[in-house]
Design a protein around this motif. Structure first.
Motif, PDB file in Angstrom:
ATOM      1  N   SER A 322       0.860  -1.182   0.000  1.00 53.39           N
ATOM      2  CA  SER A 322       0.000   0.000   0.000  1.00 53.39           C
ATOM      3  C   SER A 322       0.895   1.230   0.000  1.00 53.39           C
ATOM      4  N   GLY A 323       0.313   2.364  -0.281  1.00 51.55           N
ATOM      5  CA  GLY A 323       1.100   3.588  -0.284  1.00 51.55           C
ATOM      6  C   GLY A 323       2.009   3.690  -1.487  1.00 51.55           C
ATOM      7  N   ILE A 324       3.128   4.393  -1.326  1.00 55.54           N
ATOM      8  CA  ILE A 324       4.011   4.657  -2.470  1.00 55.54           C
ATOM      9  C   ILE A 324       4.697   3.398  -2.985  1.00 55.54           C
ATOM     10  N   HIS A 325       4.755   2.342  -2.178  1.00 56.50           N
ATOM     11  CA  HIS A 325       5.393   1.101  -2.613  1.00 56.50           C
ATOM     12  C   HIS A 325       4.369   0.068  -3.094  1.00 56.50           C
ATOM     13  N   TYR A 326       3.149   0.501  -3.383  1.00 56.24           N
ATOM     14  CA  TYR A 326       2.160  -0.415  -3.937  1.00 56.24           C
ATOM     15  C   TYR A 326       2.751  -1.064  -5.187  1.00 56.24           C
ATOM     16  N   CYS A 327       2.561  -2.367  -5.321  1.00 56.44           N
ATOM     17  CA  CYS A 327       3.229  -3.145  -6.361  1.00 56.44           C
ATOM     18  C   CYS A 327       3.007  -2.582  -7.756  1.00 56.44           C
ATOM     19  N   LEU A 328       4.091  -2.252  -8.423  1.00 57.03           N
ATOM     20  CA  LEU A 328       4.016  -1.703  -9.773  1.00 57.03           C
ATOM     21  C   LEU A 328       3.417  -2.717 -10.744  1.00 57.03           C
ATOM     22  N   GLY A 329       3.654  -3.997 -10.510  1.00 58.83           N
ATOM     23  CA  GLY A 329       3.182  -5.030 -11.421  1.00 58.83           C
ATOM     24  C   GLY A 329       1.861  -5.651 -11.027  1.00 58.83           C
ATOM     25  N   ALA A 330       1.082  -4.997 -10.165  1.00 58.46           N
ATOM     26  CA  ALA A 330      -0.177  -5.578  -9.696  1.00 58.46           C
ATOM     27  C   ALA A 330      -1.132  -5.886 -10.846  1.00 58.46           C
ATOM     28  N   THR A 331      -1.243  -4.977 -11.803  1.00 61.65           N
ATOM     29  CA  THR A 331      -2.143  -5.196 -12.933  1.00 61.65           C
ATOM     30  C   THR A 331      -1.711  -6.406 -13.746  1.00 61.65           C
ATOM     31  N   LEU A 332      -0.402  -6.546 -13.965  1.00 58.57           N
ATOM     32  CA  LEU A 332       0.121  -7.686 -14.707  1.00 58.57           C
ATOM     33  C   LEU A 332      -0.139  -8.990 -13.956  1.00 58.57           C
ATOM     34  N   ALA A 333       0.136  -9.014 -12.654  1.00 62.08           N
ATOM     35  CA  ALA A 333      -0.060 -10.229 -11.867  1.00 62.08           C
ATOM     36  C   ALA A 333      -1.523 -10.646 -11.855  1.00 62.08           C
ATOM     37  N   ARG A 334      -2.407  -9.682 -11.701  1.00 63.02           N
ATOM     38  CA  ARG A 334      -3.840 -10.006 -11.690  1.00 63.02           C
ATOM     39  C   ARG A 334      -4.278 -10.599 -13.028  1.00 63.02           C
ATOM     40  N   MET A 335      -3.827 -10.006 -14.115  1.00 66.85           N
ATOM     41  CA  MET A 335      -4.208 -10.518 -15.431  1.00 66.85           C
ATOM     42  C   MET A 335      -3.662 -11.930 -15.645  1.00 66.85           C
ATOM     43  N   GLU A 336      -2.387 -12.146 -15.316  1.00 69.77           N
ATOM     44  CA  GLU A 336      -1.805 -13.472 -15.488  1.00 69.77           C
ATOM     45  C   GLU A 336      -2.506 -14.498 -14.616  1.00 69.77           C
ATOM     46  N   GLY A 337      -2.839 -14.119 -13.391  1.00 72.80           N
ATOM     47  CA  GLY A 337      -3.543 -15.037 -12.510  1.00 72.80           C
ATOM     48  C   GLY A 337      -4.906 -15.421 -13.059  1.00 72.80           C
ATOM     49  N   GLU A 338      -5.658 -14.447 -13.533  1.00 69.82           N
ATOM     50  CA  GLU A 338      -6.968 -14.735 -14.117  1.00 69.82           C
ATOM     51  C   GLU A 338      -6.850 -15.716 -15.267  1.00 69.82           C
ATOM     52  N   VAL A 339      -5.935 -15.442 -16.185  1.00 70.91           N
ATOM     53  CA  VAL A 339      -5.756 -16.308 -17.350  1.00 70.91           C
ATOM     54  C   VAL A 339      -5.331 -17.703 -16.923  1.00 70.91           C
ATOM     55  N   ALA A 340      -4.382 -17.796 -16.001  1.00 72.00           N
ATOM     56  CA  ALA A 340      -3.863 -19.091 -15.566  1.00 72.00           C
ATOM     57  C   ALA A 340      -4.932 -19.927 -14.891  1.00 72.00           C
ATOM     58  N   PHE A 341      -5.721 -19.333 -13.994  1.00 72.62           N
ATOM     59  CA  PHE A 341      -6.753 -20.077 -13.283  1.00 72.62           C
ATOM     60  C   PHE A 341      -7.878 -20.504 -14.232  1.00 72.62           C
ATOM     61  N   ARG A 342      -8.282 -19.603 -15.113  1.00 69.89           N
ATOM     62  CA  ARG A 342      -9.361 -19.924 -16.038  1.00 69.89           C
ATOM     63  C   ARG A 342      -8.950 -21.066 -16.972  1.00 69.89           C
ATOM     64  N   ALA A 343      -7.701 -21.046 -17.415  1.00 69.49           N
ATOM     65  CA  ALA A 343      -7.226 -22.111 -18.298  1.00 69.49           C
ATOM     66  C   ALA A 343      -7.231 -23.462 -17.585  1.00 69.49           C
ATOM     67  N   VAL A 344      -6.837 -23.490 -16.326  1.00 67.54           N
ATOM     68  CA  VAL A 344      -6.834 -24.737 -15.561  1.00 67.54           C
ATOM     69  C   VAL A 344      -8.257 -25.254 -15.387  1.00 67.54           C
ATOM     70  N   ALA A 345      -9.186 -24.377 -15.025  1.00 70.05           N
ATOM     71  CA  ALA A 345     -10.575 -24.800 -14.830  1.00 70.05           C
ATOM     72  C   ALA A 345     -11.193 -25.305 -16.129  1.00 70.05           C
ATOM     73  N   ARG A 346     -10.863 -24.667 -17.226  1.00 61.86           N
ATOM     74  CA  ARG A 346     -11.446 -25.037 -18.522  1.00 61.86           C
ATOM     75  C   ARG A 346     -10.812 -26.300 -19.091  1.00 61.86           C
ATOM     76  N   ARG A 347      -9.492 -26.413 -18.953  1.00 61.22           N
ATOM     77  CA  ARG A 347      -8.778 -27.506 -19.609  1.00 61.22           C
ATOM     78  C   ARG A 347      -8.604 -28.739 -18.719  1.00 61.22           C
ATOM     79  N   LEU A 348      -8.605 -28.544 -17.396  1.00 63.18           N
ATOM     80  CA  LEU A 348      -8.292 -29.645 -16.480  1.00 63.18           C
ATOM     81  C   LEU A 348      -9.355 -29.765 -15.386  1.00 63.18           C
ATOM     82  N   PRO A 349     -10.602 -30.049 -15.762  1.00 65.62           N
ATOM     83  CA  PRO A 349     -11.682 -30.086 -14.764  1.00 65.62           C
ATOM     84  C   PRO A 349     -11.527 -31.198 -13.734  1.00 65.62           C
ATOM     85  N   ASP A 350     -10.769 -32.255 -14.049  1.00 67.60           N
ATOM     86  CA  ASP A 350     -10.591 -33.376 -13.121  1.00 67.60           C
ATOM     87  C   ASP A 350      -9.241 -33.337 -12.417  1.00 67.60           C
ATOM     88  N   LEU A 351      -8.598 -32.199 -12.428  1.00 71.24           N
ATOM     89  CA  LEU A 351      -7.274 -32.063 -11.828  1.00 71.24           C
ATOM     90  C   LEU A 351      -7.307 -32.458 -10.358  1.00 71.24           C
TER      91      LEU A 351
END
Length: 376
Positions: A322-351
């Motif tokens: 939080s504050g001035i040191h709030y993660c510069l890459g937060a937007t990137l991490a959130r996007m990558e996480g969304e894509v990664a989780f959605r791909a696992v749920a879609r491609r590997l339902p019996d994981l």
């Protein structure tokens, strides 16, 4: 009490013991807080910094000590401003299709049984940050191991392996900097090299900034993906809900960041005497900000130890600081996480989990080094 965190795969019982001592308690030579409101307050308070009041660095310098992560204003402001354009929401959105393609390719390559970390969670963000920085694929092979070694250095652990890894990564960036000076491109290294030519930053600052962007660009995201998939598989009802409604991938990201954040703690140093909660913090006193504990503060989150994709995330978790040191890459991490989780749920339902998880030897950065899984 914080020394009890060493070797613990589950640090939350220790956090609860610290919480029981009050919102702000003394732990050895430093203060410590598990309070969400107090952690947030200190992160935003300009009377605290990441260095001593005289500007010296606390402890043994590491590879990112000269980056904006480990600097106070005005140097922090100057260096962060130079790196910010590369992580704008518009820029990151341009990478979404590329991330989706990489995620699908990695799952295509994985066998019936594979390691979620080494075969998916690590190579995905490494490929993305390497492309964003302009690092050739041939140079990315050792990045995952390097990230683990750097994580250990954040805990104050140093070894010949870390020294050798640092030498190799600095040699890589020195070579790429020389190449960009001769042939500039449309990448982060080129833009920072141009800034160095204009004397907006020094060569050591340039190198430290590039190492920070590399490590922050994949190391924490590896743990976000790994921790999130494990949380889903450990909570079958939540996993079933997500598979039925994959559009809640953003909620998986946010609840994982709250419930099992990649970064568990950080430290701030008082630049003057400050009174908090009727306790006097002297100038240069350090305060452990237990981010992971704050994210499970029962005064903020009902049933904080429950992993719940339908949780209302208010106030926002502190996984990105939080504050001035709030993660510069937060937007990137959130996007990558969304894509990664959605791909696992879609491609590997019996994981399912297919073997014991291997945990990182780190107190600050928490995650797994291995997580065997099976498609069925």
């Amino acid at each position: 009490m914080l020394e009890q965190l060493n070797g613990h795969d589950d640090p939350y019982p220790v956090y609860d013991q610290i919480r029981a001592q009050g919102a702000l308690t003394r732990d050895g030579g430093l203060w410590a807080t598990t309070s969400h409101s107090l952690v947030n307050k200190i992160l935003r308070d300009r009377r605290f910094g990441v260095r001593y009041a005289n500007g010296t660095y606390p402890g043994t310098p590491n590879v990112v000590s000269g980056s904006f992560l480990e600097l106070d204003p005005p140097d922090h402001t100057r260096l962060r401003r130079l790196a910010t354009p590369a992580f704008s929401p518009k820029k990151i959105d341009e990478y979404r299709a590329r991330v989706e393609k990489v995620a699908d390719a990695l799952l295509d390559q994985a066998g019936d049984e594979f390691d979620l970390i080494t075969d998916y969670a690590a190579p995905l963000p490494i490929a993305v940050i390497s492309e964003l920085l302009g690092i050739p694929d041939a140079d990315t092979g050792d990045f995952a191991n390097y990230g683990r070694l750097v994580a250990q250095s954040f805990d104050g652990h140093f070894s010949p392996d870390i020294d050798r890894a640092n030498e190799r990564i600095f040699a890589l960036f020195e070579r790429l900097i020389a190449e960009r000076r001769a042939r500039p491109g449309d990448d982060v290294i080129s833009s920072l090299v141009a800034a160095e030519a204009e004397q907006k930053l020094t060569v050591p600052e340039l190198l430290s900034t590039l190492v920070l962007l590399l490590i922050a660009g994949f190391e924490t995201t590896v743990n976000l993906i790994g921790n999130g998939v494990r949380a889903l598989l450990d909570h079958p009802k939540q996993w079933a809900f997500f598979k039925a409604y994959p559009d809640v991938a953003g909620a998986v990201v946010e609840e994982t960041l709250r419930w099992a954040p990649p970064v568990h703690l950080t430290t701030r140093l008082a630049h003057e005497q400050i009174t908090l909660l009727d306790k006097d913090i002297r100038a240069d006193d350090g305060v452990y900000l237990l981010i992971a504990a704050a994210n499970r503060d029962p005064e903020v989150y009902p049933e904080p130890d429950r992993f719940d994709l339908m949780r209302v995330q208010k106030p926002e978790h502190l996984a990105f600081s939080s504050g001035i040191h709030y993660c510069l890459g937060a937007t990137l991490a959130r996007m990558e996480g969304e894509v990664a989780f959605r791909a696992v749920a879609r491609r590997l339902p019996d994981l399912r989990q297919a073997g014991p998880a291997g945990h990182r030897d780190s107190v600050v950065i928490r995650g797994m080094v291995s997580y065997p899984v099976s498609r069925s």
